[in-house]
Design a protein around this motif. Structure first.
Motif, PDB file in Angstrom:
ATOM      1  N   ILE A 151       0.964  -1.067   0.113  1.00  8.71           N
ATOM      2  CA  ILE A 151      -0.033   0.126   0.044  1.00  8.71           C
ATOM      3  C   ILE A 151       1.161   1.461  -0.112  1.00  8.71           C
ATOM      4  O   ILE A 151       0.556   2.186  -0.617  1.00  8.71           O
ATOM      5  N   ALA A 152       1.996   1.233   0.983  1.00  7.57           N
ATOM      6  CA  ALA A 152       2.833   2.594   1.046  1.00  7.57           C
ATOM      7  C   ALA A 152       3.359   2.640  -0.311  1.00  7.57           C
ATOM      8  O   ALA A 152       3.883   4.058  -0.549  1.00  7.57           O
ATOM      9  N   LYS A 153       3.928   1.504  -0.780  1.00  6.44           N
ATOM     10  CA  LYS A 153       4.434   1.913  -2.160  1.00  6.44           C
ATOM     11  C   LYS A 153       3.659   2.671  -3.268  1.00  6.44           C
ATOM     12  O   LYS A 153       4.215   3.561  -4.020  1.00  6.44           O
ATOM     13  N   LYS A 154       2.418   2.259  -3.529  1.00  8.36           N
ATOM     14  CA  LYS A 154       1.310   3.023  -4.236  1.00  8.36           C
ATOM     15  C   LYS A 154       0.955   4.377  -3.944  1.00  8.36           C
ATOM     16  O   LYS A 154       0.909   5.364  -4.703  1.00  8.36           O
ATOM     17  N   ILE A 155       0.563   4.656  -2.456  1.00  3.07           N
ATOM     18  CA  ILE A 155       0.079   5.825  -2.313  1.00  3.07           C
ATOM     19  C   ILE A 155       1.095   6.829  -1.398  1.00  3.07           C
ATOM     20  O   ILE A 155       0.692   7.991  -1.197  1.00  3.07           O
ATOM     21  N   GLN A 156       2.342   6.408  -0.943  1.00  3.32           N
ATOM     22  CA  GLN A 156       3.391   7.187  -0.478  1.00  3.32           C
ATOM     23  C   GLN A 156       2.830   8.167   0.744  1.00  3.32           C
ATOM     24  O   GLN A 156       2.763   9.540   0.666  1.00  3.32           O
ATOM     25  N   PRO A 157       2.472   7.293   1.790  1.00  2.00           N
ATOM     26  CA  PRO A 157       1.991   7.981   3.041  1.00  2.00           C
ATOM     27  C   PRO A 157       2.899   8.998   3.496  1.00  2.00           C
ATOM     28  O   PRO A 157       4.313   8.757   3.475  1.00  2.00           O
ATOM     29  N   ASN A 158       2.668  10.038   4.331  1.00  2.27           N
ATOM     30  CA  ASN A 158       3.410  10.750   5.014  1.00  2.27           C
ATOM     31  C   ASN A 158       3.733  10.508   6.570  1.00  2.27           C
ATOM     32  O   ASN A 158       4.521  10.894   7.170  1.00  2.27           O
ATOM     33  N   ILE A 159       2.674   9.784   7.068  1.00  2.00           N
ATOM     34  CA  ILE A 159       2.646   9.446   8.472  1.00  2.00           C
ATOM     35  C   ILE A 159       2.044   7.990   8.442  1.00  2.00           C
ATOM     36  O   ILE A 159       1.010   7.602   7.974  1.00  2.00           O
ATOM     37  N   VAL A 160       3.041   7.055   9.000  1.00  2.00           N
ATOM     38  CA  VAL A 160       2.555   5.866   9.215  1.00  2.00           C
ATOM     39  C   VAL A 160       2.299   5.426  10.734  1.00  2.00           C
ATOM     40  O   VAL A 160       3.229   5.798  11.384  1.00  2.00           O
ATOM     41  N   LEU A 161       1.156   5.016  11.400  1.00  3.13           N
ATOM     42  CA  LEU A 161       0.944   4.524  12.670  1.00  3.13           C
ATOM     43  C   LEU A 161       0.842   3.198  12.508  1.00  3.13           C
ATOM     44  O   LEU A 161       0.197   2.732  12.041  1.00  3.13           O
ATOM     45  N   LEU A 162       1.753   2.513  13.273  1.00  9.87           N
ATOM     46  CA  LEU A 162       1.841   1.132  13.461  1.00  9.87           C
ATOM     47  C   LEU A 162       2.349   0.510  14.675  1.00  9.87           C
ATOM     48  O   LEU A 162       2.920   1.020  15.461  1.00  9.87           O
ATOM     49  N   ASP A 163       1.733  -1.034  14.400  1.00  8.46           N
ATOM     50  CA  ASP A 163       2.386  -1.816  15.632  1.00  8.46           C
ATOM     51  C   ASP A 163       3.485  -2.376  15.386  1.00  8.46           C
ATOM     52  O   ASP A 163       3.977  -2.358  14.217  1.00  8.46           O
ATOM     53  N   ILE A 164       4.181  -3.158  16.369  1.00  5.73           N
ATOM     54  CA  ILE A 164       5.377  -3.849  16.209  1.00  5.73           C
ATOM     55  C   ILE A 164       5.250  -5.341  15.826  1.00  5.73           C
ATOM     56  O   ILE A 164       5.610  -5.798  14.819  1.00  5.73           O
ATOM     57  N   CYS A 165       4.337  -5.973  16.630  1.00  6.86           N
ATOM     58  CA  CYS A 165       3.986  -7.426  16.341  1.00  6.86           C
ATOM     59  C   CYS A 165       2.912  -7.639  15.321  1.00  6.86           C
ATOM     60  O   CYS A 165       1.872  -7.408  15.915  1.00  6.86           O
ATOM     61  N   MET A 166       3.159  -8.132  14.475  1.00  2.63           N
ATOM     62  CA  MET A 166       2.237  -8.363  13.291  1.00  2.63           C
ATOM     63  C   MET A 166       2.759  -9.604  12.480  1.00  2.63           C
ATOM     64  O   MET A 166       3.807  -9.960  12.511  1.00  2.63           O
ATOM     65  N   PRO A 167       1.692 -10.226  11.823  1.00  5.95           N
ATOM     66  CA  PRO A 167       2.043 -11.264  10.866  1.00  5.95           C
ATOM     67  C   PRO A 167       2.760 -10.917   9.532  1.00  5.95           C
ATOM     68  O   PRO A 167       2.825  -9.682   9.250  1.00  5.95           O
ATOM     69  N   LYS A 168       3.244 -11.910   9.026  1.00  7.33           N
ATOM     70  CA  LYS A 168       4.048 -11.743   7.842  1.00  7.33           C
ATOM     71  C   LYS A 168       5.362 -10.707   7.780  1.00  7.33           C
ATOM     72  O   LYS A 168       6.416 -11.239   7.378  1.00  7.33           O
ATOM     73  N   MET A 169       5.083  -9.476   8.352  1.00  5.25           N
ATOM     74  CA  MET A 169       6.373  -8.722   8.565  1.00  5.25           C
ATOM     75  C   MET A 169       6.018  -7.849   9.606  1.00  5.25           C
ATOM     76  O   MET A 169       5.114  -7.068   9.909  1.00  5.25           O
ATOM     77  N   ASN A 170       6.970  -7.848  10.517  1.00  5.38           N
ATOM     78  CA  ASN A 170       6.781  -6.935  11.721  1.00  5.38           C
ATOM     79  C   ASN A 170       6.767  -5.503  11.530  1.00  5.38           C
ATOM     80  O   ASN A 170       7.430  -5.036  10.494  1.00  5.38           O
ATOM     81  N   GLY A 171       6.484  -4.696  12.418  1.00  5.51           N
ATOM     82  CA  GLY A 171       6.379  -3.322  12.436  1.00  5.51           C
ATOM     83  C   GLY A 171       7.831  -2.753  12.109  1.00  5.51           C
ATOM     84  O   GLY A 171       8.101  -1.616  11.429  1.00  5.51           O
ATOM     85  N   LEU A 172       9.003  -3.115  12.881  1.00  2.49           N
ATOM     86  CA  LEU A 172      10.374  -2.897  12.826  1.00  2.49           C
ATOM     87  C   LEU A 172      10.867  -2.885  11.221  1.00  2.49           C
ATOM     88  O   LEU A 172      11.590  -2.142  10.615  1.00  2.49           O
ATOM     89  N   GLN A 173      10.430  -4.094  10.967  1.00  4.03           N
ATOM     90  CA  GLN A 173      10.927  -4.764   9.301  1.00  4.03           C
ATOM     91  C   GLN A 173      10.093  -3.729   8.310  1.00  4.03           C
ATOM     92  O   GLN A 173      11.012  -3.409   7.398  1.00  4.03           O
ATOM     93  N   LEU A 174       9.178  -3.319   8.512  1.00  2.00           N
ATOM     94  CA  LEU A 174       8.396  -2.337   7.805  1.00  2.00           C
ATOM     95  C   LEU A 174       8.925  -1.188   7.558  1.00  2.00           C
ATOM     96  O   LEU A 174       9.262  -0.555   6.750  1.00  2.00           O
ATOM     97  N   ILE A 175       9.151  -0.287   8.815  1.00  2.00           N
ATOM     98  CA  ILE A 175       9.979   0.778   8.857  1.00  2.00           C
ATOM     99  C   ILE A 175      11.263   0.602   8.198  1.00  2.00           C
ATOM    100  O   ILE A 175      11.411   1.574   7.400  1.00  2.00           O
TER     101      ILE A 175
END
Length: 123
Positions: A43-67
């Motif tokens: 989603i971020a690749k497509k819409i280029q957000p300015n603010i991402v509010l996220l959790d750390i522990c999530m399936p598939k890719m955690n929040g720190l990996q996402l950052i």
């Protein structure tokens, strides 16, 4: 208008964030939501957000990996971690990834108000 993306595997948390404040008051628009880091990255690749509010522990890719991934593809953005995990190792890694802020759940309307104003100033 600043673009906001919510990333949390719990729908009730995403819904709560959406309803906690009047986003237009901050000149912000919620442009997407994701339940895991992998979907959020696409989603971020497509819409280029300015603010991402996220959790750390999530399936598939955690929040720190996402950052870490988003640091390589987004330019004008901030990451705000909202998590139940107060472990030092998570906070330390978040600092190394230049996270804008690290908030512990549950967050209050006042906390969100303060951090959104600071994020706008940073951006």
């Amino acid at each position: 208008m600043w673009k906001v993306l919510f990333v949390d595997n719990e729908p009730v948390i995403r819904r709560g964030l959406r309803n906690l404040v009047d986003w237009q008051q901050y000149d912000m628009e919620i442009i997407g939501e994701a339940g895991d880091g992998k979907d959020a990255l696409e989603i971020a690749k497509k819409i280029q957000p300015n603010i991402v509010l996220l959790d750390i522990c999530m399936p598939k890719m955690n929040g720190l990996q996402l950052i870490e991934n988003l640091n390589g593809i987004l330019d004008n953005w901030v990451a705000i971690v909202i998590t139940a995990y107060d472990e030092f190792s998570y906070a330390y890694r978040a600092i190394k990834l230049k996270v804008f802020d690290y908030l512990l759940k549950p967050i209050s309307k006042e906390q969100l108000h303060e951090i959104l104003n600071k994020a706008k100033e940073q951006l």
